[in-house]
Design a protein around this motif. Sequence first.
Motif, PDB file in Angstrom:
ATOM      1  N   THR A  76       0.861  -1.179   0.000  1.00  0.00           N
ATOM      2  CA  THR A  76       0.000   0.000   0.000  1.00  0.00           C
ATOM      3  C   THR A  76       0.896   1.228   0.000  1.00  0.00           C
ATOM      4  O   THR A  76       1.793   1.349   0.847  1.00  0.00           O
ATOM      5  N   VAL A  77       0.664   2.103  -0.954  1.00  0.00           N
ATOM      6  CA  VAL A  77       1.419   3.343  -1.097  1.00  0.00           C
ATOM      7  C   VAL A  77       0.552   4.452  -0.526  1.00  0.00           C
ATOM      8  O   VAL A  77      -0.597   4.616  -0.934  1.00  0.00           O
ATOM      9  N   ARG A  78       1.115   5.198   0.428  1.00  0.00           N
ATOM     10  CA  ARG A  78       0.325   6.228   1.108  1.00  0.00           C
ATOM     11  C   ARG A  78       1.094   7.540   1.159  1.00  0.00           C
ATOM     12  O   ARG A  78       2.285   7.556   1.459  1.00  0.00           O
ATOM     13  N   GLY A  79       0.406   8.616   0.861  1.00  0.00           N
ATOM     14  CA  GLY A  79       0.966   9.954   0.978  1.00  0.00           C
ATOM     15  C   GLY A  79       0.056  10.810   1.826  1.00  0.00           C
ATOM     16  O   GLY A  79      -1.144  10.872   1.578  1.00  0.00           O
ATOM     17  N   THR A  80       0.640  11.451   2.825  1.00  0.00           N
ATOM     18  CA  THR A  80      -0.106  12.328   3.723  1.00  0.00           C
ATOM     19  C   THR A  80       0.455  13.734   3.595  1.00  0.00           C
ATOM     20  O   THR A  80       1.671  13.934   3.753  1.00  0.00           O
ATOM     21  N   VAL A  81      -0.388  14.702   3.311  1.00  0.00           N
ATOM     22  CA  VAL A  81       0.053  16.095   3.208  1.00  0.00           C
ATOM     23  C   VAL A  81       0.398  16.582   4.610  1.00  0.00           C
ATOM     24  O   VAL A  81      -0.464  16.610   5.495  1.00  0.00           O
ATOM     25  N   ILE A  82       1.681  16.923   4.807  1.00  0.00           N
ATOM     26  CA  ILE A  82       2.098  17.379   6.138  1.00  0.00           C
ATOM     27  C   ILE A  82       2.356  18.882   6.198  1.00  0.00           C
ATOM     28  O   ILE A  82       2.374  19.443   7.285  1.00  0.00           O
ATOM     29  N   SER A  83       2.535  19.520   5.036  1.00  0.00           N
ATOM     30  CA  SER A  83       2.676  20.980   5.048  1.00  0.00           C
ATOM     31  C   SER A  83       2.458  21.542   3.652  1.00  0.00           C
ATOM     32  O   SER A  83       2.509  20.817   2.655  1.00  0.00           O
ATOM     33  N   LYS A  84       2.192  22.850   3.643  1.00  0.00           N
ATOM     34  CA  LYS A  84       2.012  23.586   2.395  1.00  0.00           C
ATOM     35  C   LYS A  84       2.823  24.873   2.476  1.00  0.00           C
ATOM     36  O   LYS A  84       2.915  25.477   3.536  1.00  0.00           O
ATOM     37  N   ASN A  85       3.403  25.283   1.354  1.00  0.00           N
ATOM     38  CA  ASN A  85       4.110  26.564   1.263  1.00  0.00           C
ATOM     39  C   ASN A  85       3.376  27.387   0.217  1.00  0.00           C
ATOM     40  O   ASN A  85       3.566  27.185  -0.992  1.00  0.00           O
ATOM     41  N   ASP A  86       2.522  28.300   0.682  1.00  0.00           N
ATOM     42  CA  ASP A  86       1.680  29.072  -0.223  1.00  0.00           C
ATOM     43  C   ASP A  86       2.478  29.965  -1.174  1.00  0.00           C
ATOM     44  O   ASP A  86       2.064  30.185  -2.304  1.00  0.00           O
TER      45      ASP A  86
END
Length: 140
Positions: free
Chosen positions: A101-111
Amino acid sequence: MKKAALINYSDIKQGDVHMFSRKISRKDVMDFAKLSGDFNPLHVDAEFGKKSQFNGNIAHGMLAASLFSTLVGMRCPGEKSLYMSQTLNFRQPIYYDDIVTVRGTVISKNDGIKMITLKTEILRNDKVAIDGEAKVRVLE
C-alpha cells in the motif's frame, strides 16, 4: 491509459491522505532489472535469494520507491505536479507477489511557491517498508 487526478493547490489540505495498493510481481522485478541494469542476484537469482538472509528474492528498493511517482503524478496533486525531491528510508524487504500500500499524507504547504510536502510510505503487511518525504510543486 489512466487519467491523472487534477487537484488544485487551494483544494489540498494539510492532513489529506491519498493511497493505492499494488502487487509487486516477479515480472515487475525482472522488467525493472532490464530497465535499470541492476541484475543483483538478490533480486533475480532464485538460488542466491534462498541462501540469503531473506530466504528468497526481494524486489529492488528503487522499484518499490518508484511507486511514489505514481502517487504524486496520478493521485496528489496529479496532473499539476512537479516533483522536486524525495527522501527514502528502506525499513524492510518487499518480496515477489507482496501487495503493498502506497500512502501519501500532506504534512505541510508553502503558499508562496505552491509547494506541498508529503509524508510518503509504502506498507507491507501493515508495516512500513519504505518511508520518506516528497516535496512537490503544484503548477497552476
